[in-house]
Design a protein around this motif. Structure first.
Motif, short mmCIF file in Angstrom:
data_model
loop_
_atom_site.label_atom_id
_atom_site.label_comp_id
_atom_site.label_asym_id
_atom_site.label_seq_id
_atom_site.Cartn_x
_atom_site.Cartn_y
_atom_site.Cartn_z
N LEU A 245 0.83 -1.20 0.00
CA LEU A 245 0.00 0.00 0.00
C LEU A 245 0.87 1.26 0.00
CD1 LEU A 245 -2.95 0.64 -0.22
CD2 LEU A 245 -3.08 0.85 2.27
N ARG A 246 2.05 1.19 0.58
CA ARG A 246 3.00 2.31 0.48
C ARG A 246 3.36 2.53 -0.99
NH1 ARG A 246 8.40 1.80 0.27
NH2 ARG A 246 8.39 -0.21 1.34
N HIS A 247 3.67 1.45 -1.70
CA HIS A 247 3.97 1.59 -3.12
C HIS A 247 2.77 2.11 -3.90
CE1 HIS A 247 8.00 0.05 -3.18
NE2 HIS A 247 7.68 -1.15 -2.76
N ALA A 248 1.58 1.59 -3.60
CA ALA A 248 0.38 2.05 -4.31
C ALA A 248 0.16 3.54 -4.09
CB ALA A 248 -0.84 1.25 -3.84
N ASN A 249 0.31 4.00 -2.85
CA ASN A 249 0.15 5.43 -2.57
C ASN A 249 1.19 6.25 -3.32
OD1 ASN A 249 -1.92 4.77 -0.88
ND2 ASN A 249 -0.99 5.53 0.99
N ASN A 250 2.44 5.80 -3.28
CA ASN A 250 3.49 6.53 -3.99
C ASN A 250 3.22 6.61 -5.49
OD1 ASN A 250 5.04 7.03 -1.71
ND2 ASN A 250 6.33 5.24 -1.97
N LEU A 251 2.77 5.50 -6.04
CA LEU A 251 2.55 5.45 -7.49
C LEU A 251 1.43 6.38 -7.94
CD1 LEU A 251 3.09 1.63 -8.01
CD2 LEU A 251 4.48 3.45 -9.04
N GLU A 252 0.53 6.73 -7.04
CA GLU A 252 -0.49 7.71 -7.39
C GLU A 252 0.17 9.05 -7.75
OE1 GLU A 252 -3.59 7.38 -7.95
OE2 GLU A 252 -4.05 5.41 -7.11
N SER A 253 1.24 9.39 -7.05
CA SER A 253 1.98 10.61 -7.40
C SER A 253 2.78 10.43 -8.68
CB SER A 253 2.94 11.00 -6.26
OG SER A 253 2.23 11.42 -5.12
N VAL A 254 3.41 9.27 -8.82
CA VAL A 254 4.20 8.99 -10.01
C VAL A 254 3.32 9.03 -11.26
CG1 VAL A 254 5.73 7.32 -11.14
CG2 VAL A 254 5.83 7.62 -8.66
N LEU A 255 2.07 8.60 -11.11
CA LEU A 255 1.12 8.64 -12.22
C LEU A 255 0.87 10.06 -12.70
CD1 LEU A 255 -0.87 6.64 -13.77
CD2 LEU A 255 -2.63 7.48 -12.20
#
Length: 388
Positions: free
Chosen positions: A354-364
């Motif tokens: 979930l840390r990666h998922a949250n981060n990837l929202e910014s990367v998106l």
């Protein structure tokens, strides 16, 4: 299944050179030693350890794909593989390296004077100085041409006024590459931290990229000499060229987050028992694992193909858009699917998904939103721009 075992399923190593494998191994070991034991705490507390800069510089990772001035001069594929391993630790760590090397350093390396290169690049490459890149404004993200930051002549000097937002490394930076509108078009300027009128403030209460420093830059009648201007950048092509460099690293980097999710989920599914058997043995679980692994492999093959094209000097911006759009979008889907396999355990920082998922929202969103990259691909397909 380990990272090596994941890539061996499609025999990626056979496509890599010895140097590329060695760089990947070195960065992977660094992340295992210096990031993994602490990243959950850094994320929870919103900490971005500045001391990692000199360690990253010591490994030659800062501006590693640039040549001269203390830079390692590696291949594009090697840089991409390093980004993948860094983001397997955390997107914030890869963001730091991307902004330092592909935005701050690249802007100086590509568009700066020889004096600017000599002054800044060796220190930035070593991590002894930190840089940031000021393009995005509070009201102008996807449309940088609308920027309000203004630079006006004052004798032989320049005066800059404006605000930049969502700037990675902003309050850590010793030098900021700031883009401003002038009577001669958009130009880039190097603004040192101690310049009067230049201030920064950090963005707090973030739910994403918490182990990364995100700042606002304020330029209140900042006076700069003519020597602060990047002489070879004129118009939007300057900052957009830098963004294309950073987007390339994301094409690889997002897959690192996806791979870390897959590895941790495979380990969990093999140990977690329900109905007297490991959940890895259930058909629905295996279907999820197979589908997520498939998207990871496809993204990795795409990244390597684009990396080889970049090394050959034939990579086009719309191809980078295709890679970023696909790989970040699929990485988020992989993280979310992995979270479902972990059940309730997936929402804690004990597991990285979930840390990666949250981060990837910014990367998106950063370095071009998904919608912007869709339009770039659409224009390449149709020959018609949908921006205006």
């Amino acid at each position: 299944m380990t990272a090596t075992e994941l890539t061996e399923l499609i025999d990626i190593d056979s496509t890599l050179s010895e140097d590329e494998r060695l760089i990947r191994k070195t960065v992977r070991e660094f992340v295992s030693r210096r990031v993994r034991p602490y990243i959950a705490e850094w994320f929870e507390e919103g900490i971005s350890p500045k001391e990692l800069a000199t360690e990253l510089g010591g490994l030659g990772l800062l501006g590693m794909h640039l040549t001269g001035y203390g830079c390692a001069g590696t291949s594009a594929v090697s840089y991409g593989l390093a980004c993948l391993e860094l983001e397997a630790g955390d997107s914030g760590l890869r963001s730091f390296v991307s902004v330092q090397g592909s935005l701050s350093m690249f802007s100086i390396w590509k568009y700066g004077s020889e004096e600017q290169k000599q002054e800044w690049l060796p220190r930035l490459a070593a991590g002894e100085a930190i840089g940031c890149f000021g393009l995005t404004e509070p009201d102008f993200g996807s449309n940088p041409a609308g920027m309000r930051t203004r630079a006006v002549r004052d004798g032989s000097d320049w005066r800059l006024t404006g605000t930049k937002m969502w700037i990675t490394n902003g309050s850590l930076a010793d030098v900021a590459t700031v883009w401003a509108r002038t009577d001669d078009g958009i130009r880039g300027f190097l603004v040192q931290r101690d310049t009067p009128g230049f201030t920064t403030s950090d963005v707090h209460h973030k739910l994403s990229l918490r182990a990364s420093t995100t700042s606002e830059l304020v330029l209140d009648d900042v006076r700069l000499p003519e020597s602060a201007m990047l002489p070879e950048a004129r118009g939007l092509s300057g900052p957009l060229g830098c963004l294309n460099e950073a987007r390339f690293g994301i094409v690889f980097g997002a897959l690192g987050a996806a791979r870390d999710c897959l590895e941790s989920t495979l380990a969990y599914a093999g140990a977690r028992e329900q109905f007297d058997r490991p959940i890895a043995g259930f058909q629905l679980t295996q279907a999820k694992l197979a589908d997520t692994a498939l998207e990871y492999y496809k993204g990795l093959l795409l990244a390597l193909h684009l990396g080889r094209k970049k090394d050959a000097g034939t990579l086009r911006p719309e191809q980078v858009s295709l890679g970023k759009l696909n790989n970040v979008r699929e990485a988020i889907a992989i993280a979310r699917t992995c979270r479902t396999i972990l059940g309730g355990s997936g929402i804690t920082t004990e597991y990285p998904v979930l840390r990666h998922a949250n981060n990837l929202e910014s990367v998106l969103t950063y370095e071009g939103t998904s919608e912007v990259h869709q339009l770039a691909i659409g224009q390449a397909l149709t020959g018609i721009s949908a921006y205006r």
